[in-house]
Design a protein around this motif. Structure first.
Motif, mmCIF file in Angstrom:
data_model
loop_
_atom_site.group_PDB
_atom_site.id
_atom_site.type_symbol
_atom_site.label_atom_id
_atom_site.label_comp_id
_atom_site.label_asym_id
_atom_site.label_seq_id
_atom_site.Cartn_x
_atom_site.Cartn_y
_atom_site.Cartn_z
ATOM 1 N N LEU A 127 0.838 -1.208 0.000
ATOM 2 C CA LEU A 127 0.000 0.000 0.000
ATOM 3 C C LEU A 127 0.866 1.249 0.000
ATOM 4 O O LEU A 127 0.628 2.201 -0.766
ATOM 5 C CB LEU A 127 -0.903 -0.015 1.229
ATOM 6 C CG LEU A 127 -1.650 1.286 1.562
ATOM 7 C CD1 LEU A 127 -2.635 1.639 0.457
ATOM 8 C CD2 LEU A 127 -2.362 1.175 2.906
ATOM 9 N N LEU A 128 1.889 1.257 0.821
ATOM 10 C CA LEU A 128 2.767 2.427 0.913
ATOM 11 C C LEU A 128 3.523 2.649 -0.384
ATOM 12 O O LEU A 128 3.688 3.786 -0.842
ATOM 13 C CB LEU A 128 3.729 2.251 2.085
ATOM 14 C CG LEU A 128 3.055 2.229 3.466
ATOM 15 C CD1 LEU A 128 4.016 1.715 4.523
ATOM 16 C CD2 LEU A 128 2.532 3.606 3.843
ATOM 17 N N ARG A 129 3.963 1.567 -1.004
ATOM 18 C CA ARG A 129 4.653 1.690 -2.301
ATOM 19 C C ARG A 129 3.712 2.233 -3.360
ATOM 20 O O ARG A 129 4.079 3.096 -4.158
ATOM 21 C CB ARG A 129 5.215 0.342 -2.733
ATOM 22 C CG ARG A 129 6.480 -0.080 -1.997
ATOM 23 C CD ARG A 129 7.138 -1.259 -2.683
ATOM 24 N NE ARG A 129 6.254 -2.420 -2.778
ATOM 25 C CZ ARG A 129 6.116 -3.328 -1.816
ATOM 26 N NH1 ARG A 129 6.795 -3.216 -0.687
ATOM 27 N NH2 ARG A 129 5.297 -4.352 -1.979
ATOM 28 N N ASP A 130 2.492 1.713 -3.383
ATOM 29 C CA ASP A 130 1.516 2.141 -4.389
ATOM 30 C C ASP A 130 1.212 3.629 -4.275
ATOM 31 O O ASP A 130 0.965 4.308 -5.295
ATOM 32 C CB ASP A 130 0.220 1.333 -4.250
ATOM 33 C CG ASP A 130 0.381 -0.114 -4.672
ATOM 34 O OD1 ASP A 130 1.417 -0.437 -5.303
ATOM 35 O OD2 ASP A 130 -0.509 -0.927 -4.366
ATOM 36 N N LEU A 131 1.234 4.157 -3.068
ATOM 37 C CA LEU A 131 0.925 5.576 -2.846
ATOM 38 C C LEU A 131 2.175 6.450 -2.874
ATOM 39 O O LEU A 131 2.085 7.663 -2.699
ATOM 40 C CB LEU A 131 0.187 5.748 -1.523
ATOM 41 C CG LEU A 131 -1.258 5.236 -1.499
ATOM 42 C CD1 LEU A 131 -1.821 5.260 -0.082
ATOM 43 C CD2 LEU A 131 -2.146 6.047 -2.435
ATOM 44 N N GLY A 132 3.320 5.832 -3.083
ATOM 45 C CA GLY A 132 4.555 6.597 -3.180
ATOM 46 C C GLY A 132 4.942 7.287 -1.891
ATOM 47 O O GLY A 132 5.432 8.419 -1.894
ATOM 48 N N LEU A 133 4.751 6.584 -0.767
ATOM 49 C CA LEU A 133 5.029 7.172 0.536
ATOM 50 C C LEU A 133 6.243 6.532 1.194
ATOM 51 O O LEU A 133 6.527 5.349 0.990
ATOM 52 C CB LEU A 133 3.811 7.009 1.457
ATOM 53 C CG LEU A 133 2.554 7.776 1.043
ATOM 54 C CD1 LEU A 133 1.385 7.374 1.926
ATOM 55 C CD2 LEU A 133 2.787 9.291 1.103
ATOM 56 N N ASN A 134 6.938 7.321 1.999
ATOM 57 C CA ASN A 134 8.052 6.830 2.786
ATOM 58 C C ASN A 134 7.616 6.658 4.236
ATOM 59 O O ASN A 134 6.702 7.331 4.710
ATOM 60 C CB ASN A 134 9.220 7.823 2.731
ATOM 61 C CG ASN A 134 9.706 8.070 1.322
ATOM 62 O OD1 ASN A 134 9.996 7.131 0.588
ATOM 63 N ND2 ASN A 134 9.786 9.331 0.932
ATOM 64 N N THR A 135 8.279 5.750 4.923
ATOM 65 C CA THR A 135 8.034 5.581 6.356
ATOM 66 C C THR A 135 9.360 5.598 7.090
ATOM 67 O O THR A 135 10.392 5.189 6.560
ATOM 68 C CB THR A 135 7.320 4.252 6.682
ATOM 69 O OG1 THR A 135 8.205 3.158 6.411
ATOM 70 C CG2 THR A 135 6.039 4.106 5.881
#
Length: 288
Positions: A34-42
């Motif tokens: 999900l995070l990859r699909d939305l282009g987000l970093n954690t």
């Protein structure tokens, strides 16, 4: 805790109480996807947090905004220097979308340090808080912010966005700042926390053990945090992200973390969350 002399004898082998079980829950992979699909970093991924397997498997993540590279080079951190990117105006909405899809009731947002920005990224924090609130009005929000170079107006921008908790980590004792956090200042960080408290917002800070600090230094640090009214303090074990980072001076046993939690309570800090694997955003919803 230890003296510097005994710290030098630390074994590089990770003790049993810090070892983690690799994930088998399919939710771990779904959270990462999900995070990859939305282009987000954690920060879970960027900082090599030891709790990533547990948190991702519970559909929990701490969002890292404003890019993947930092303008500072703190010795303990795995998020390194690099070419900083222009702020992405679509990022706040994507953070809000991810929080909604994960079903979060408490959203934790942090960032790299952006000394290149006039406000240190305060307005981007405020926009992200607003986006989360618009998408999930019943959700509580916690932000873990850099020191904003001591800029009171920048901090006021974050405060005005009304997060429930504003966290700023002091990271280590003042005596180790020159080696561990050379581009920061302990007094500046303490002043930020005092301003958060004075603004009526729940204040939070955190530190790591195992960098060579002494018992007396940690006690004095907790006294200083209590003195400016910090509401929540997290204390965990420093873990070396790579061979390029400072060695662990000592593996601190669980009983010593328990003793520090008791000391914090004695000093008047309302919540002290201390254990080897505790990180600033670990189980953050407990205190929201």
């Amino acid at each position: 805790m230890s003296s510097p002399r005994s710290s030098a004898r630390c074994s590089s082998r990770i003790p049993e109480w810090l070892r983690v079980t690799l994930p088998s829950d399919p939710a771990f992979a779904r959270t990462g996807s999900l995070l990859r699909d939305l282009g987000l970093n954690t920060v879970c991924q960027g900082a090599k947090c030891p709790n990533i397997y547990e948190c991702f498997s519970r559909n929990v993540a701490t969002f890292l905004i404003m890019g993947r590279h930092c303008t500072r080079a703190c010795a303990f951190c795995n998020i390194g220097l690099g070419r900083v990117e222009p702020l992405d105006p679509g990022e706040p909405a994507r953070v809000a979308e991810a929080a909604a899809r994960l079903g979060l009731r408490h959203v934790v947002i942090t960032s790299v340090t952006r000394d290149d920005l006039p406000d240190g990224g305060a307005a981007h924090f405020a926009a992200t808080i607003a986006a989360v609130r618009a998408r999930m009005p019943r959700c509580t929000v916690e932000v873990l912010i850099p020191d904003l170079r001591g800029d009171a107006e920048a901090l006021a921008t974050v405060v005005a966005a009304a997060p429930q908790i504003i966290n700023h980590n002091v990271e280590t004792v003042p005596e180790l700042y020159a080696a561990i956090r050379p581009q920061a200042g302990f007094e500046q960080s303490l002043e930020l926390l005092a301003r958060v408290k004075a603004a009526g917002v729940t204040s939070k800070s955190g530190l790591m053990l195992g960098l060579g600090e002494t018992d007396a230094q940690v006690r004095r640090l907790l006294e200083r945090l209590a003195g400016v009214g910090v509401d929540i303090v997290t204390i965990g074990q420093y873990m070396r992200p790579s061979a390029a980072h400072p060695e662990v001076a000592r593996w601190v046993p669980p009983a010593e973390f328990e003793a520090l939690a008791a000391l914090g309570a004695e000093l008047g800090i309302p919540h002290v969350y201390a254990a080897p694997r505790v990180r600033s955003s670990y189980n953050a919803a407990l205190f929201a």
